[in-house]
Design an enzyme around this catalytic site. Structure first.
Site, PDB file in Angstrom:
ATOM      1  N   HIS A  63      42.341  30.985 103.036  1.00  0.00           N
ATOM      2  CA  HIS A  63      43.786  29.395 103.359  1.00  0.00           C
ATOM      3  C   HIS A  63      44.818  30.077 103.793  1.00  0.00           C
ATOM      4  CE1 HIS A  63      45.396  30.955  99.586  1.00  0.00           C
ATOM      5  NE2 HIS A  63      46.273  29.784  99.820  1.00  0.00           N
ATOM      6  N   HIS A  65      48.578  29.643 103.801  1.00  0.00           N
ATOM      7  CA  HIS A  65      49.468  30.136 102.799  1.00  0.00           C
ATOM      8  C   HIS A  65      49.500  31.690 103.716  1.00  0.00           C
ATOM      9  CE1 HIS A  65      49.509  26.587 100.558  1.00  0.00           C
ATOM     10  NE2 HIS A  65      50.479  26.479 101.294  1.00  0.00           N
ATOM     11  N   ASP A  67      50.685  34.159 102.244  1.00  0.00           N
ATOM     12  CA  ASP A  67      50.918  35.212 100.938  1.00  0.00           C
ATOM     13  C   ASP A  67      49.282  35.719 101.094  1.00  0.00           C
ATOM     14  OD1 ASP A  67      50.509  32.405 100.290  1.00  0.00           O
ATOM     15  OD2 ASP A  67      49.953  33.692  98.310  1.00  0.00           O
ATOM     16  N   HIS A  68      48.393  34.869 102.162  1.00  0.00           N
ATOM     17  CA  HIS A  68      46.457  35.078 101.825  1.00  0.00           C
ATOM     18  C   HIS A  68      46.495  35.457 103.646  1.00  0.00           C
ATOM     19  CE1 HIS A  68      46.201  34.099  97.782  1.00  0.00           C
ATOM     20  NE2 HIS A  68      46.583  33.497  98.856  1.00  0.00           N
ATOM     21  N   HIS A 143      43.421  23.160  96.677  1.00  0.00           N
ATOM     22  CA  HIS A 143      44.635  24.080  96.345  1.00  0.00           C
ATOM     23  C   HIS A 143      45.828  22.833  97.006  1.00  0.00           C
ATOM     24  CE1 HIS A 143      47.495  27.009  96.380  1.00  0.00           C
ATOM     25  NE2 HIS A 143      47.950  27.192  97.662  1.00  0.00           N
ATOM     26  N   ASP A 213      43.396  31.028  95.129  1.00  0.00           N
ATOM     27  CA  ASP A 213      44.663  29.760  94.415  1.00  0.00           C
ATOM     28  C   ASP A 213      43.523  28.316  94.554  1.00  0.00           C
ATOM     29  OD1 ASP A 213      45.777  31.559  96.002  1.00  0.00           O
ATOM     30  OD2 ASP A 213      47.393  30.315  96.530  1.00  0.00           O
ATOM     31  N   HIS A 271      47.032  37.003  91.360  1.00  0.00           N
ATOM     32  CA  HIS A 271      47.631  36.054  91.970  1.00  0.00           C
ATOM     33  C   HIS A 271      48.944  35.833  90.900  1.00  0.00           C
ATOM     34  CE1 HIS A 271      48.983  32.759  94.430  1.00  0.00           C
ATOM     35  NE2 HIS A 271      48.594  33.151  95.830  1.00  0.00           N
TER      36      HIS A 271
END
Length: 304
Positions: A63, A65, A67-68, A143, A213, A271
């Site tokens: 996805h 976000h 941090d990914h 999520h 997530d 995570h």
């Protein structure tokens, strides 16, 4: 057995810490590398894990976000500096095209290779990659934004020929494929040699599920049923269950419950929220429900 390794390059959550890097993993199947998510510093962690940049096959992004996926432009730039020439395919939500393409056009316009983004529908469970030995399918996750995990599954293998028997019966090469697929061997005089006398059972097809997530969602259980190794996010402990749910995340206990319901062989949790200085609290909580749980940590290489 041929290689099927899961390398943890980062297992922290969004807030940077000195303890963990953001989410990044690499699955090594027969020396073909598949990256799962690409957090900041991924290229550094790639080196630390002694992985070969030249063997990177594809990247799968769960996805969008930060941090990914914030590590993508740096990682792609590093590939260019190292002389990659073959196209790089990234599987991701369609929005990655409009987010990443301007960066590529500005910072990587002289790249010696093309970056191709193949979009998938996060809400669907479907095969998005396949080769002669492997399928990768999506796992719809819940999520705050569209998100999907990935299930890596080896295809069923053929039986193995017993070398001594092949030589004893002088089996021609032309007959060996059929025998591996279950056929008996018929000698020139009409004598039938049973397949069971000529072959050993194939190695078990292995599987790995990466569930980043997501809130607790039993809908994924039928998709990952019987998986050998399950990675499931465990951002919080059950003491923060209301916050976990409101933020679109799961607790360690919830990750363990999913593993239990899915009859997984092993659970890896990760995570981790930055609020926990000691990750063993996650392990204790998960192992009460699913004993065969381990903590993700940078440098971990889980061999299936």
């Amino acid at each position: 057995m041929e290689k099927f390794d899961v390398n943890i390059l980062g297992c922290g959550s969004a807030t940077p810490t000195l303890q963990h890097f953001p989410s990044t993993q690499v699955v090594n199947i027969r020396e073909k590398l598949f990256m799962l998510d690409c957090g900041e510093g991924a290229q550094l962690q790639f080196r630390k894990s002694k992985l070969s940049f030249s063997r990177l096959n594809r990247i799968f992004i769960t996805h969008l976000h930060g941090d990914h996926c914030f590590g993508l432009i740096g990682f792609i730039s590093t590939l260019a500096l190292l002389g990659r020439t073959g196209d790089l395919v990234i599987h991701a939500h369609a929005d990655l095209e409009k987010l990443l393409r301007p960066q590529l056009d500005y910072f990587c316009r002289d790249n010696p290779f093309n970056v191709k983004i193949e979009p998938f529908a996060p809400e669907k469970n479907e095969v998005i990659y396949e080769d002669r030995s492997l399928t990768v399918s999506t796992i719809p996750l819940k999520h705050r934004i569209p998100c999907a995990g990935f299930l890596f599954r080896e295809k069923e293998k053929e039986a193995r020929l017993i070398k001594d028997m092949v030589e004893f019966y002088q089996i021609p090469i032309r007959d060996r494929v059929a025998i591996k697929q279950g056929a008996d061997f018929v000698k020139e005089d009409g004598t039938v040699v049973p397949n069971a006398k000529l072959t050993k059972p194939a190695d078990k097809a292995r599987s790995y599920a990466y569930c980043s997530d997501t809130i607790y969602d039993e809908a994924i259980v039928p998709i990952i049923e019987g998986v050998d190794v399950l990675y499931h996010e465990a951002t919080y402990t059950n003491n923060e269950l209301p916050q976990a749910t409101s933020r679109g995340h799961a607790t360690a206990a919830q990750a363990a419950q999913i593993a239990k319901l899915a009859n997984a062989g092993k659970l890896i949790i990760g995570h981790f929220s930055a609020r926990y200085p000691d990750n063993r609290i996650f392990l204790r909580e998960a192992q009460e429900i699913f004993p065969n749980t381990i903590l993700a940590n940078e440098g971990l290489c889980e061999k299936l």
